[in-house]
Design a protein around this motif. Sequence first.
Motif, PDB file in Angstrom:
ATOM      1  N   TRP A 183      -3.371  16.992 -14.817  1.00 21.60           N
ATOM      2  CA  TRP A 183      -3.995  16.518 -13.578  1.00 21.60           C
ATOM      3  C   TRP A 183      -3.778  17.531 -12.460  1.00 21.60           C
ATOM      4  CZ3 TRP A 183      -7.020  13.402 -15.647  1.00 21.60           C
ATOM      5  CH2 TRP A 183      -6.631  12.361 -16.488  1.00 21.60           C
ATOM      6  N   LEU A 190      -8.454  13.402  -8.157  1.00 18.87           N
ATOM      7  CA  LEU A 190      -8.679  12.865  -9.504  1.00 18.87           C
ATOM      8  C   LEU A 190      -9.761  11.792  -9.526  1.00 18.87           C
ATOM      9  CD1 LEU A 190      -5.111  12.580 -11.057  1.00 18.87           C
ATOM     10  CD2 LEU A 190      -6.837  14.356 -11.374  1.00 18.87           C
ATOM     11  N   THR A 191      -9.969  11.133  -8.397  1.00 14.97           N
ATOM     12  CA  THR A 191     -10.993  10.084  -8.357  1.00 14.97           C
ATOM     13  C   THR A 191     -12.383  10.627  -8.653  1.00 14.97           C
ATOM     14  OG1 THR A 191     -11.104  10.423  -5.956  1.00 14.97           O
ATOM     15  CG2 THR A 191      -9.722   8.604  -6.757  1.00 14.97           C
ATOM     16  N   ARG A 224     -11.740  10.507 -12.764  1.00 15.16           N
ATOM     17  CA  ARG A 224     -10.907   9.560 -13.514  1.00 15.16           C
ATOM     18  C   ARG A 224     -11.688   8.339 -14.023  1.00 15.16           C
ATOM     19  NH1 ARG A 224      -5.349   8.776 -14.711  1.00 15.16           N
ATOM     20  NH2 ARG A 224      -5.473   7.201 -16.343  1.00 15.16           N
ATOM     21  N   LEU A 229     -13.543   9.403 -17.101  1.00 16.81           N
ATOM     22  CA  LEU A 229     -12.615   9.716 -18.189  1.00 16.81           C
ATOM     23  C   LEU A 229     -12.038   8.438 -18.791  1.00 16.81           C
ATOM     24  CD1 LEU A 229     -10.678  12.827 -16.832  1.00 16.81           C
ATOM     25  CD2 LEU A 229     -12.259  12.760 -18.770  1.00 16.81           C
ATOM     26  N   ASP A 230     -11.798   7.433 -17.951  1.00 16.11           N
ATOM     27  CA  ASP A 230     -11.335   6.136 -18.462  1.00 16.11           C
ATOM     28  C   ASP A 230     -12.362   5.556 -19.441  1.00 16.11           C
ATOM     29  OD1 ASP A 230      -8.971   6.180 -17.047  1.00 16.11           O
ATOM     30  OD2 ASP A 230      -9.757   5.044 -15.352  1.00 16.11           O
ATOM     31  N   LEU A 235      -5.632   9.874 -22.435  1.00 14.25           N
ATOM     32  CA  LEU A 235      -5.159  10.049 -21.067  1.00 14.25           C
ATOM     33  C   LEU A 235      -3.674   9.731 -20.998  1.00 14.25           C
ATOM     34  CD1 LEU A 235      -8.054   8.234 -19.141  1.00 14.25           C
ATOM     35  CD2 LEU A 235      -7.907  10.640 -19.822  1.00 14.25           C
ATOM     36  N   ALA A 243      -4.999  15.040 -19.599  1.00 13.47           N
ATOM     37  CA  ALA A 243      -5.959  14.503 -20.560  1.00 13.47           C
ATOM     38  C   ALA A 243      -6.299  15.555 -21.604  1.00 13.47           C
ATOM     39  CB  ALA A 243      -7.240  14.067 -19.831  1.00 13.47           C
TER      40      ALA A 243
END
Length: 403
Positions: free
Chosen positions: A345, A356-357, A360, A363-364, A374, A379
């Motif tokens: 990260w 990261l927002t 993220r 990616l989730d 993750l 990641a």
Amino acid sequence: MTFHPLTFHRHTGGAAAQFNSAPPLSLYVHLPWCVRRCPYCDFNAHAASGPLPEADYLNALLRDVEADLPRVWGRPVATVFLGGGTPSLFSPQSIAELLSELRARLTLLPGAEITMEANPGTLDTARLQGFHEAGVNRLSLGVQSFQDPQLKALGRIHDVAAARRAIEVALASGFGRVNIDLMFGLPGQDVALALADLDAALEYDTGHLSWYQLTLEPNTVFHSQPPVLPDADLMEDIYEAGLERLAAAGYRRYEVSAYARPGDECQHNLNYWQFGDYLGIGAGAHGKLTLPEGILRLAKYRQPQTYMTRASAGDAVTDQRWLSADERAFEFLLNALRLCAGFTWAQFRERTGLPLTAVRPRLDQAAQRGLVTLGSEGARATPRGFDLLDSILEDFLPVATPA
């Protein structure tokens, strides 16, 4: 590392970013000529119709790098890569002069990795020794296959004997690091032939192999006149058997098509994949630079004669643009997810200038599909996701903005 004061173009490419430090810097040098263009090649390569204009091209390269210097003033260069085309068509004397002149203009780190791509059909003992004495310390040999029928089908100018001779002489000439480039999924190839290629390369224990599938790229002879290739099932069998063979030999896969013993990874390419910076000089070369205002992409004129004319006048750049926030996120993932180790990260924040927002939530979603893993630190793609990278990246494609 801190930035020195610079003058920058106005930033117009989407959300601006603030960078307090720069990633490692590499230098890519494109030498565009080859003996003849291979039918699968989609690089900026041009068949030489006579003696190479080595002196004129060298002069253009030096003017090119001088024009780029204000953007990287004071930053050390960690790696140099001479790519092509066929760089080994240039004389050892020209390569020695080039590297000497580059050192006079740029600060190369002590022990900097200096790689040159070479075609076995252009090499002999004197040339290889000359390249080593010039300062090249890593050689990447475009072998592609250890089977003469496959080499002929690929349009290569060398045969198996020349490939073996080049590897043996390179190792005897003092190159401590040698990469062997191999393809799989070739016309007429089955599992046994593909494994025979790998076994032949592994005999030399060079420490690094590039092993990648032949693909039919647009604007190539093979795309318009496709050869008969192994079907999908056979291709999968070749791929799985090859992975097992490489792992058994102690070659760790660290990128989609790169395999190495620990410590023998290509540092130049790692810098690409970790979204580091690089100057690109030469016909058609691309560069990526992290500047206080954002990330700048540059491209140089592709046609060699046009490039030499423009570069000699200090104007080799044909296109430059700032990356938008979406483009920075996409390009980072496009590169970093190619690495088996993935990314942290912290790397994402430092190399893109984004929170990261920015990635993220998507990616989730990829993690829920079993494509990425993750963790608290970063990641990486799962084994399934590694083979389906395009599926992951589709969710991050930048949205085009109206002109």
